[in-house]
Design an enzyme around this catalytic site. Structure first.
Site: not given
Ligand SMILES: Cc1cc2nc3c(=O)[nH]c(=O)nc-3n(C[C@H](O)[C@H](O)[C@H](O)COP(=O)(O)OP(=O)(O)OC[C@H]3O[C@@H](n4cnc5c(N)ncnc54)[C@H](O)[C@@H]3O)c2cc1C
Length: 509
Positions: A19, A54, A82
């Site tokens: 994200a 995916a 896909k």
């Molecule tokens: C089981 C599972 C399967 C999934 N499969 C899919 C799929 O097949 N397809 C799909 O589209 N999506 C899938 N998703 C969702 C997908 O993984 C996420 O939407 C995507 O990876 C985005 O995650 P994010 O960037 O929001 O969070 P994260 O990857 O968790 O990133 C969070 C970031 O915030 C930082 N951070 C947090 N707290 C702090 C702090 N205090 N100080 C500094 N930095 C901090 C971390 O270091 C990290 O860089 C899945 C999710 C799960 C749980």
């Protein structure tokens, strides 16, 4: 205060997962002319969620908008193609269907294809619906070629399966090339403005404060800004989508390189299989109220096609979303805003929608309440439509003998979904959205794949005599089989178009 002093030009993105880096590159490339200063803060000590392999075809629109080179993306992320998602054992045990990224059948007359098909089916004169979809037949037979832009008869699209960690790393590189500043460190404090309560700065463990005008919360399930700091309520949807845990593990490919993701229903949840170029991503999503952790992990490990590449890793989550995704000067994108479980690979797409809606509503001199309201309205629509579509997979099951599935079958569902099921069963009426995810084809595939069949159809289908209808259907069926057989093998396509490895067949096999 002068207009200049109010200008929103310092953007701080908290989080460097998928994200965070998608947001960073999109704002840098799409709003470059605003002269924004964009800073992304991430903590390698905390790390990312590490799943999300995916995608949906909409990612290609994102790539195009940002001018990202798909060939390079495939090579950098070990991506495969896909064409849809295969669902195994979701209706009755033994059922298999694909939710494709393409249409069914062709236009013939005043009624839609699905009405003609339903009429022929009732007369015993139709093949299974999947035989009338080019991406489905190509997927089953392991074939792929990019759609031809002039093919109006069988339009289809495709998405990617990739290594999510490599994708974020690639975007990070590109974003920093166009001026995004990266700060490494753990945020230990969030400073707020006294009067408005808006966020003023995030403070790192080192004591460095990073000030901003607009903060994007991409901190994942932690929801550091939107949740912890601003206290925006979380709307819990686990009464409709009760799965709340997952185990994830990679393994070697057992020989099936078909261009599709697989979701197999299990005792109290389901297992994913996502083939990449160099390995297969696997996971078991389940509900802890119905399935013990150890049993769930054992089930996953017992159902791998090749040698496991690691120990299974557990993830915990609650399905739902924040009541508002834009509070004050903070917008939540990604898992910080909500999560609807990965059954239809919707999270990355929701990230994209969050970003593109923000780009459209990006503040100028100040943050307007109207923009915030519109942002929430658009995101609500996305979340609620996806929720209904996901719940359909659970409620429309006829699986015998498992308590979890019996409970899913009889649960109270959102009225909006109950109406859609009723409309389809009674008269093959399908939801029609001007934009957003899961158009009619998607609904058809899950309804029929899980044995929700129309009892009546458009009477205008009677304009076509039964024998003629059967000949017409058979013609489409044959043409699709021929077109799919003429496509190259999926692996040959990857070797030519975006292989991450020299000897792909060897490495992947
Ligand atoms: C089981 C599972 C399967 C999934 N499969 C899919 C799929 O097949 N397809 C799909 O589209 N999506 C899938 N998703 C969702 C997908 O993984 C996420 O939407 C995507 O990876 C985005 O995650 P994010 O960037 O929001 O969070 P994260 O990857 O968790 O990133 C969070 C970031 O915030 C930082 N951070 C947090 N707290 C702090 C702090 N205090 N100080 C500094 N930095 C901090 C971390 O270091 C990290 O860089 C899945 C999710 C799960 C749980």
């Amino acid at each position: 205060m002068t207009a200049r002093a109010q200008q929103i030009d310092r953007v701080v993105i908290v989080g460097g997962g998928t994200a965070g880096w998608m947001t960073a590159i999109a704002l840098a490339r799409l709003l470059g002319r605003l002269g924004l200063s964009i800073t992304l803060v991430e903590s390698t000590a905390i790390g990312t969620v590490g799943v999300g392999e995916a995608t949906l075809p909409q990612i290609r629109t994102f790539n195009r908008l940002l001018g990202l080179d798909e060939r390079e993306m495939m090579a950098r992320t070990a991506a495969t193609i896909k064409l849809g998602i295969e669902f195994r054992d979701w209706g009755r045990i033994g059922d298999r269907y694909i939710h494709p990224f393409g249409t069914y059948g062709e236009e013939i007359g005043q009624a839609s294809f699905i009405d003609y098909w339903a009429r022929a089916r009732a007369a015993g004169k139709a093949a299974p619906i999947g035989d009338y979809s080019l991406p489905i037949v190509a997927a089953w037979t392991g074939r792929f070629e990019p759609p031809k832009p002039d093919d109006v008869r069988q339009p289809y699209d495709f998405a990617f399966q990739f290594d999510a960690g490599l994708y974020a790393a690639w975007l990070a590189e590109l974003a920093q090339q166009v001026g995004v500043a990266r700060r490494e460190g753990k945020i230990t404090e969030v400073r707020r403005k006294g009067e408005s309560g808006d966020i003023d700065a995030v403070v790192l463990e080192s004591g460095e404060a990073i000030e901003g005008d607009l903060f994007i919360d991409c901190s994942g399930f932690r929801a550091l800004l939107i949740g912890d700091t601003l206290g925006t309520a979380f709307e819990d949807w686990s009464h409709w989508l009760p799965c709340n845990r997952a185990y994830a593990v990679p393994c070697a490919n057992g020989g099936d390189h078909g261009p599709y993701t697989r979701a197999t229903a299990r005792k109290a949840g389901w297992q994913w299989r996502i083939p990449l170029q160099h390995r297969v991503g696997n996971g078991l999503v389940y509900c802890d109220a119905w399935w013990d952790d150890q049993d769930a992990a054992d089930c996953l490990m017992a159902n791998l096609e090749g040698e496991a590449g690691a120990e299974p890793r557990q993830l915990r989550f609650t399905t739902g979303r924040r009541r508002s995704l834009w509070q004050g000067n903070c917008v939540a994108i990604g898992l910080a805003g909500g999560f609807l479980e990965p059954l239809e690979s919707t999270s990355i797409d929701l990230i994209q929608s969050g970003i593109l809606n923000l780009v459209d509503l990006f503040p100028g001199a100040a943050i307007e309440p109207a923009a915030r309201r519109e942002y929430d309205r658009l995101m609500d629509l996305e979340f609620e439509r996806i929720r209904d579509f996901l719940v359909l997979h659970y409620v429309a099951n006829q699986r015998e003998g498992a308590e979890f599935w019996r409970a899913m079958r009889t649960m109270a569902i959102p009225d909006s979904l109950a109406e859609k099921i009723e409309d389809f069963r009674c008269r093959a009426i399908l939801p029609e959205y001007a934009h957003g995810l899961f158009q009619q084809v998607s609904w058809i595939s899950v309804f029929l794949g899980q044995n929700v069949v129309p009892e009546a159809w458009d009477p205008r289908t009677a304009g076509l005599p039964e024998a003629e209808l059967a000949t017409w259907l058979e013609g489409i069926h044959q043409r699709i089989a021929r077109d799919a057989a003429a496509m190259p093998d999926h692996l040959d396509f990857i070797a030519r178009s975006g292989a991450a490895f020299e000897a792909l067949g060897e490495t992947a096999g």
